[in-house]
Design an enzyme around this catalytic site. Structure first.
Site, PDB file in Angstrom:
ATOM      1  N   LEU A  75       1.138  -0.945   0.323  1.00 55.24           N
ATOM      2  CA  LEU A  75      -0.338  -0.330   0.358  1.00 55.24           C
ATOM      3  C   LEU A  75       0.632   0.984  -0.082  1.00 55.24           C
ATOM      4  CD1 LEU A  75      -2.507  -0.965   2.498  1.00 55.24           C
ATOM      5  CD2 LEU A  75      -2.209  -1.960   0.423  1.00 55.24           C
ATOM      6  N   ALA A 117       8.468   7.155  -1.753  1.00 60.36           N
ATOM      7  CA  ALA A 117      10.219   6.791  -1.607  1.00 60.36           C
ATOM      8  C   ALA A 117       9.703   5.376  -0.982  1.00 60.36           C
ATOM      9  CB  ALA A 117       9.881   8.551  -0.430  1.00 60.36           C
ATOM     10  N   LYS A 167       8.015   8.573  17.777  1.00 58.21           N
ATOM     11  CA  LYS A 167       9.191   7.432  17.679  1.00 58.21           C
ATOM     12  C   LYS A 167       9.391   7.011  18.936  1.00 58.21           C
ATOM     13  CE  LYS A 167      11.052   8.186  13.407  1.00 58.21           C
ATOM     14  NZ  LYS A 167      11.716   9.075  12.522  1.00 58.21           N
ATOM     15  N   GLY A 221      15.466   7.809   4.732  1.00 55.79           N
ATOM     16  CA  GLY A 221      15.471   7.159   2.508  1.00 55.79           C
ATOM     17  C   GLY A 221      14.897   5.902   2.393  1.00 55.79           C
TER      18      GLY A 221
END
EC number: 1.1.1.3
Lengths: 436, 436
Positions: A13, A17, A209, A310
């Site tokens: 889904l 990136a 986080k 990234g």
């Protein structure tokens, strides 16, 4: 591919990136994955918002669909990878996938930090895996070590640089002397910060986080709203220079600690800029890298370091989870689910013990130092060091306190601001990573 | 303890520095372990050589035995922890335990590196788990990330400081200018080196760990005999000073690489002292700490850092494995077994590409530099830098090469040693961690 082995069918889904790198690795590493999982892993669909959007990967013919709900409801899908991000529709899609009997791998820190328990309960009820290594610190394997490697130990503290954007900005301010706005602009030009940088620079991303790390480290349910949060937009070039004078550096830290409370250990979780000594292992984490420092009773101090964001690094973490989940699926079992048995209370920020660095412009006359020292004493805050620098008619005092309750420190600063001899409190910042 | 749940019964083989900490944690963390495993974990026996030996932990009444074989043959033992070390009787006991249906957790790097395949095959045949996180880098979770977190990625390189004794000695030589013998003596006095330090200082311990790391990273069977090995006993104060002049530091590195070979990628595994730039993350690993640097295609560069030895840290790693193995046991399943599907050839050291740092005392006369440069050229070794320092009648040349086959570099040094103008080759050391 091992002949005859029934393949495991994967739906992805999102194809941004991270999603495009997941699709690439699934295709390029197909043989490796087959060997590691024990059966072929077959990509059967990729849900996207627009079929004609430009993307970094060639998605095999016929696999793209805009019907994500239809994709997760297919009878033949074994594994769902959610890399859309955000709360909705990600939450509904994950819940639908689990209900439909699929196992789920997600990188969605915001959703886990806001509504993790709903997802964990759905996974437990469906008896399916829900893995999310990629949600914290990108490619760095940190959740699995906390969940598994340290499962027989007692973690007491997690201290991390978990947001690459803010680390890049603070690193730039430290190395070039730039102010916040200038460093942010450079980060935006280089693609390290988004056009709307709020989620990163105001600490929302790091707080999500921190909630996930604290939950795993301390076997409790900690959500983003339990995490005290301050961003870096108020950090000035003067703060960074002041840190440098102390042999320290300013970092945005996510700090999760086990602290004694009235009814057993409590969890304290907070995200704020802090000064740490340059000799601390986290001080040398440069640019957009992430690092997480873990302290436990038996293992001592561990550090995990690597790229925190990234497409490809995050996809590596997703694939690692995918292999485990696929193996569990083949074996008809599931990994360790959520572990919230400790059910600890959250310590309010005011009660959390921290240290403060306070820089104050004062009148340069006799008795000033004593008056300032009294303000600290009034709130039972013990001073570790004071440095005084005269500069013409006024002087600057830099005070570093010992650990005290955050409320007492905050009240001390308020009192200082109201004193006649104090012209301005120019910098207030917490200090971490040294002796208390 | 959750009432009524059948307990999992654990036998511990060995009660030295690690074993006594395992026994302590099993006792002190019993409630936590029960919660994490889902059933009580019960210590049913501890095998020791002598019942009356002094030990760091109070072993509960009646659990000590000198009959290790009898202990692993008991019908009721579910999990066996082997922390005796060495090849025999550890191997026979592990094999007997597996055959008897127990799952095994071991910290035995020497045995795994020498005869891993025998153990892996026995575990596969018995359909039982064999876990060994504690065998490499103590408490640092490195094997689980390699086995699981990076399972969907392609690891290309592992570079580690995996022996605390040699790191302590080299760190001491770097910080104090001491020679090898002096630094070794200090390490022995402080308990960082054993009376017979051979296994550590000659690189046998690091080579065993390199074999285990290479096997996991590259999905191949690599044994200690496949690992090229040089220790640190020949490293001189002059080598360390020479490294310092270059902005480098000498470390004993375990290096595992995937290298192109005639029939696909090969594994190159080696342990030797090398100069690395002080800016490299491994350069700042001090004293007896360990760190492992991993490069993979998608994740990029990761580093794992922490205490590489010691009773409590190693016991933390053992307990982490024990929780996983116990959970698998309860679920009637097992974790991922050995993965050796890639079955790669080992590249001979002579073909491995390295860089050399060579310091040469030469006659100080015209043409010397050209003659030395020709010696390198004769073996097709390209020079990166030469530094020449005159000192009276003679001069010193310091040459750093680009990467070339180790055989070519070695032949170059042999040729230099036979040249009339060369008085002495004073230092030869490999260079790692920079550009090739």
């Amino acid at each position: 591919m091992s002949e005859g082995a029934k393949s495991l069918k994967v739906a992805v889904l999102g194809c941004g990136a991270v999603g495009s790198q997941v699709v690439r690795l699934l295709t390029e590493q197909a043989d490796d994955l087959t060997a590691r999982v024990g059966a072929p892993v077959e990509l059967v669909g990729v849900a996207v918002r627009r079929l004609d959007a430009p993307r970094d990967v060639e998605v095999p013919e016929g696999l793209l669909t805009t019907d994500a709900t239809g994709l997760v409801s297919r009878d033949d899908v074994d594994l769902v990878v959610e890399v859309i991000g955000g709360i909705e529709p990600a939450r509904s899609l994950i819940l639908a996938a689990l209900e439909n009997g699929a196992s789920v791998v997600t990188a969605n820190k915001a959703l886990l930090a806001e509504d993790g328990p709903t997802l964990f309960e759905a996974a437990a009820k469906a008896e399916r895996d829900l893995y999310y290594e990629a949600a914290v610190a990108g490619a760095i394997p940190i959740l699995r070590p906390l969940r598994e490697s340290l499962a027989g130990d007692k973690v007491t503290r997690v201290l991390g640089i978990v947001n690459g954007t803010t680390n890049f900005i603070l690193d730039k301010m430290d190395s070039s002397g730039a102010g916040f706005s200038e460093a942010l602009e450079e980060a935006q030009q280089l693609g390290y910060a988004e056009a709307d940088p709020t989620a990163d620079v105001e600490g929302f991303d790091a707080a999500a986080k921190a909630a996930i790390l604290a939950s795993l480290a301390f076997h409790s349910r900690v959500t983003a709203s339990d995490v005290y949060r301050e961003g870096i937009s108020e950090v000035t070039a003067a703060d960074v220079a002041s840190a440098r004078d102390m042999g320290s550096v300013v970092k945005l830290l996510a700090i999760c600690e086990l602290r004694p409370g009235p009814h057993g250990d409590q969890v304290a979780a907070r995200v704020h800029p802090a000064m740490i000594p340059r000799s601390h292992p986290l001080a040398s984490v440069r640019e957009a890298y992430n690092a997480v420092f873990v302290e436990s009773e038996a293992a001592g101090q561990l550090m995990f370091y690597g790229p925190g964001a990234g497409g490809a690094p995050t996809a590596s973490a997703v694939l690692g989870d995918l292999v485990t989940v696929a193996r569990n699926r083949l074996a008809g079992t599931r990994g360790a689910g959520e572990s919230a048995y400790a059910d600890r209370a959250v310590q309010p920020m005011g009660e959390t013990r921290t240290r403060y660095h306070v820089a104050i412009d004062v009148d340069d006359r006799a008795g000033v130092l004593a008056a300032v020292a009294n303000a600290f004493a009034d709130h039972d805050v013990s001073i570790q060091t004071v440095r005084q620098e005269g500069r013409g008619a006024d002087a600057q005092l830099v005070v570093v306190s010992h650990a005290a309750s955050d409320a007492a420190l905050s009240a001390t600063v308020d009192q200082l601001r109201n004193m006649d001899i104090v012209r301005e409190v120019t910098s207030v910042m917490r200090v971490e990573g040294g002796d208390e």
